[in-house]
Design a protein around this motif. Structure first.
Motif, PDB file in Angstrom:
ATOM      1  N   ASP A  79       0.845  -1.188   0.000  1.00  0.00           N
ATOM      2  CA  ASP A  79       0.000   0.000   0.000  1.00  0.00           C
ATOM      3  C   ASP A  79       0.883   1.241   0.000  1.00  0.00           C
ATOM      4  O   ASP A  79       2.020   1.220   0.507  1.00  0.00           O
ATOM      5  N   ALA A  80       0.327   2.330  -0.510  1.00  0.00           N
ATOM      6  CA  ALA A  80       1.110   3.566  -0.594  1.00  0.00           C
ATOM      7  C   ALA A  80       1.300   4.233   0.757  1.00  0.00           C
ATOM      8  O   ALA A  80       2.208   5.063   0.911  1.00  0.00           O
ATOM      9  N   ASP A  81       0.469   3.895   1.753  1.00  0.00           N
ATOM     10  CA  ASP A  81       0.623   4.502   3.079  1.00  0.00           C
ATOM     11  C   ASP A  81       1.489   3.619   3.978  1.00  0.00           C
ATOM     12  O   ASP A  81       1.151   3.351   5.130  1.00  0.00           O
ATOM     13  N   PRO A 141      -1.766 -11.044   9.755  1.00  0.00           N
ATOM     14  CA  PRO A 141      -3.090 -10.901  10.368  1.00  0.00           C
ATOM     15  C   PRO A 141      -3.391  -9.435  10.648  1.00  0.00           C
ATOM     16  O   PRO A 141      -2.484  -8.652  10.947  1.00  0.00           O
ATOM     17  N   ASP A 142      -4.652  -9.048  10.511  1.00  0.00           N
ATOM     18  CA  ASP A 142      -5.050  -7.640  10.585  1.00  0.00           C
ATOM     19  C   ASP A 142      -5.175  -7.179  12.034  1.00  0.00           C
ATOM     20  O   ASP A 142      -6.241  -7.276  12.650  1.00  0.00           O
ATOM     21  N   LEU A 143      -4.084  -6.649  12.567  1.00  0.00           N
ATOM     22  CA  LEU A 143      -4.084  -6.185  13.954  1.00  0.00           C
ATOM     23  C   LEU A 143      -4.827  -4.872  14.134  1.00  0.00           C
ATOM     24  O   LEU A 143      -5.137  -4.486  15.261  1.00  0.00           O
ATOM     25  N   SER A 144      -5.151  -4.177  13.031  1.00  0.00           N
ATOM     26  CA  SER A 144      -5.861  -2.906  13.170  1.00  0.00           C
ATOM     27  C   SER A 144      -7.279  -3.101  13.646  1.00  0.00           C
ATOM     28  O   SER A 144      -7.914  -2.174  14.152  1.00  0.00           O
ATOM     29  N   ASN A 198      -4.657  -8.597   6.680  1.00  0.00           N
ATOM     30  CA  ASN A 198      -4.672  -7.279   6.052  1.00  0.00           C
ATOM     31  C   ASN A 198      -3.848  -7.360   4.785  1.00  0.00           C
ATOM     32  O   ASN A 198      -2.719  -7.872   4.806  1.00  0.00           O
ATOM     33  N   ASN A 199      -4.379  -6.870   3.666  1.00  0.00           N
ATOM     34  CA  ASN A 199      -3.660  -7.031   2.407  1.00  0.00           C
ATOM     35  C   ASN A 199      -2.939  -5.758   1.950  1.00  0.00           C
ATOM     36  O   ASN A 199      -2.742  -5.542   0.771  1.00  0.00           O
ATOM     37  N   GLY A 200      -2.496  -4.962   2.929  1.00  0.00           N
ATOM     38  CA  GLY A 200      -1.673  -3.797   2.591  1.00  0.00           C
ATOM     39  C   GLY A 200      -0.233  -4.166   2.306  1.00  0.00           C
ATOM     40  O   GLY A 200       0.517  -3.391   1.700  1.00  0.00           O
ATOM     41  N   VAL A 201       0.178  -5.357   2.738  1.00  0.00           N
ATOM     42  CA  VAL A 201       1.503  -5.910   2.453  1.00  0.00           C
ATOM     43  C   VAL A 201       1.282  -7.351   1.997  1.00  0.00           C
ATOM     44  O   VAL A 201       0.719  -8.157   2.742  1.00  0.00           O
ATOM     45  N   LYS A 205       4.261 -10.335  12.399  1.00  0.00           N
ATOM     46  CA  LYS A 205       3.481  -9.104  12.506  1.00  0.00           C
ATOM     47  C   LYS A 205       4.292  -7.846  12.216  1.00  0.00           C
ATOM     48  O   LYS A 205       3.729  -6.816  11.818  1.00  0.00           O
ATOM     49  N   GLU A 206       5.611  -7.915  12.381  1.00  0.00           N
ATOM     50  CA  GLU A 206       6.449  -6.730  12.147  1.00  0.00           C
ATOM     51  C   GLU A 206       6.455  -6.282  10.689  1.00  0.00           C
ATOM     52  O   GLU A 206       6.855  -5.158  10.381  1.00  0.00           O
ATOM     53  N   TRP A 207       6.040  -7.167   9.781  1.00  0.00           N
ATOM     54  CA  TRP A 207       5.988  -6.805   8.364  1.00  0.00           C
ATOM     55  C   TRP A 207       4.758  -5.960   8.030  1.00  0.00           C
ATOM     56  O   TRP A 207       4.631  -5.483   6.895  1.00  0.00           O
ATOM     57  N   ASP A 208       3.856  -5.772   8.970  1.00  0.00           N
ATOM     58  CA  ASP A 208       2.695  -4.905   8.737  1.00  0.00           C
ATOM     59  C   ASP A 208       2.309  -4.261  10.061  1.00  0.00           C
ATOM     60  O   ASP A 208       1.266  -4.550  10.650  1.00  0.00           O
TER      61      ASP A 208
END
Length: 318
Positions: A112-114, A138-141, A166-169, A218-221
């Protein structure tokens, strides 16, 4: 020397954030590796296109790719395709087509760009993901948001909800996406059921590829989350949902963004965005987050939720 393909999908108004993200990737790139960064767009100004391409170095090559309008024509600007239940943006769907559009690659990274890259992206690319369709975190947000946990369990029907990614990464198994005809499955399900989602592209990836997803550390996102402390050594920071450092001065991991942004030609513009974002704007952002969560109670009563459909039809890739 291997070429590491990295993809972003953006709309023109996300150019400044993508620029900062790419700069952070370059800052951590191995001079002995070769990287090709491709940004998928439908429309982009000539000035923004040139700005992004000018980021290229001897071993990091930045390119713009104009996505075919016909490919995304079946995706309609309707409520079920609204991002975060707030607005429609076609760019979130582009990532689903990357394997089809770039058959020369059997593996690739999507960002993702952000995001801010704090590690050599080659280390992510070289992750062994076996026969899985892709790798993500996994989507921790949403881990500590009860209504969104309800969304995953009762609307998506994914259990336990902690496996929802989460598919931002993404590390794509590009060959598997092509061999398993992911895009055909996506078109079929979207056209037949018109699933209402708060995260349309992400929902389809979670559902179609369920049980064929490799979970990254998890550190990758690493995402801002007011319920948990920052990770000590994030590898990628992802400013997911509404809390962007160019809107919230006190957002978790914010300094990672500004440390890179200050080296770019967009620094003054980004600082102005932060200054112009009012307390009322920040209040509205939090209300938007609450509305996204509340929409779950509407989705759960839809005639065709993922959870309901899965009672009589498999939605997963075989």
């Amino acid at each position: 020397m291997q070429t590491i393909p990295v993809f972003y999908t953006i709309s023109d108004n996300y150019t400044t954030y993508a620029y900062v993200s790419i700069q952070s990737l370059i800052d951590h790139a191995d001079p002995n590796q070769d990287y090709t960064i491709t940004l998928l767009v439908q429309k982009i100004s000539a000035a923004h296109k040139q700005s992004l391409e000018d980021l290229s170095t001897d071993n990091v090559h930045v390119k713009i790719f104009h996505i075919n309008d016909e490919m995304v024509k079946p995706i309609h600007k309707t409520k079920e395709n609204y991002l975060r239940a707030q607005f429609f943006t076609m760019s979130i769907f582009y990532r689903l087509f990357i394997p089809e559009l770039f058959p020369q690659y059997d593996k690739a990274v999507y960002l993702d760009a952000d995001t801010i890259i704090c590690n050599d992206i080659a280390n992510l690319y070289n992750t062994k993901i076996g026969e899985n369709m892709f790798a993500s975190c996994p989507d921790l947000s949403i881990r500590y948001m009860p209504l969104l946990q309800k969304y995953i369990k009762e609307c998506q029907g994914i259990l336990p909800p902690e496996k929802y990614i989460n598919n931002g990464v993404i590390v794509f198994n590009m060959k598997a996406f092509r061999d398993k005809h992911f895009v055909d499955k996506f078109y079929y399900l979207m056209d037949k059921y018109h699933f209402d989602n708060v995260d349309p592209d992400q929902a389809y990836m979670n559902e179609i590829c369920e049980d064929k997803i490799y979970h990254l550390p998890k550190e990758w996102d690493s995402m801002p989350n007011e319920s948990i402390p920052e990770f000590t050594n994030p590898k990628i920071v992802h400013y997911n949902l509404f809390f962007k450092p160019w809107h919230f001065a006190d957002v978790q991991y914010g300094h990672y963004f500004w440390d890179v942004a200050k080296k770019t030609p967009y620094y003054a513009e980004l600082k102005q965005q932060l200054d112009d974002f009012t307390d009322e704007d920040r209040k509205k952002a939090r209300q938007d987050l609450e509305w996204m969560a509340k929409k779950v109670d509407l989705i759960v009563n839809e005639p065709h939720t993922w959870a309901k459909v899965k009672q009589h039809e498999s939605v997963k890739i075989d």
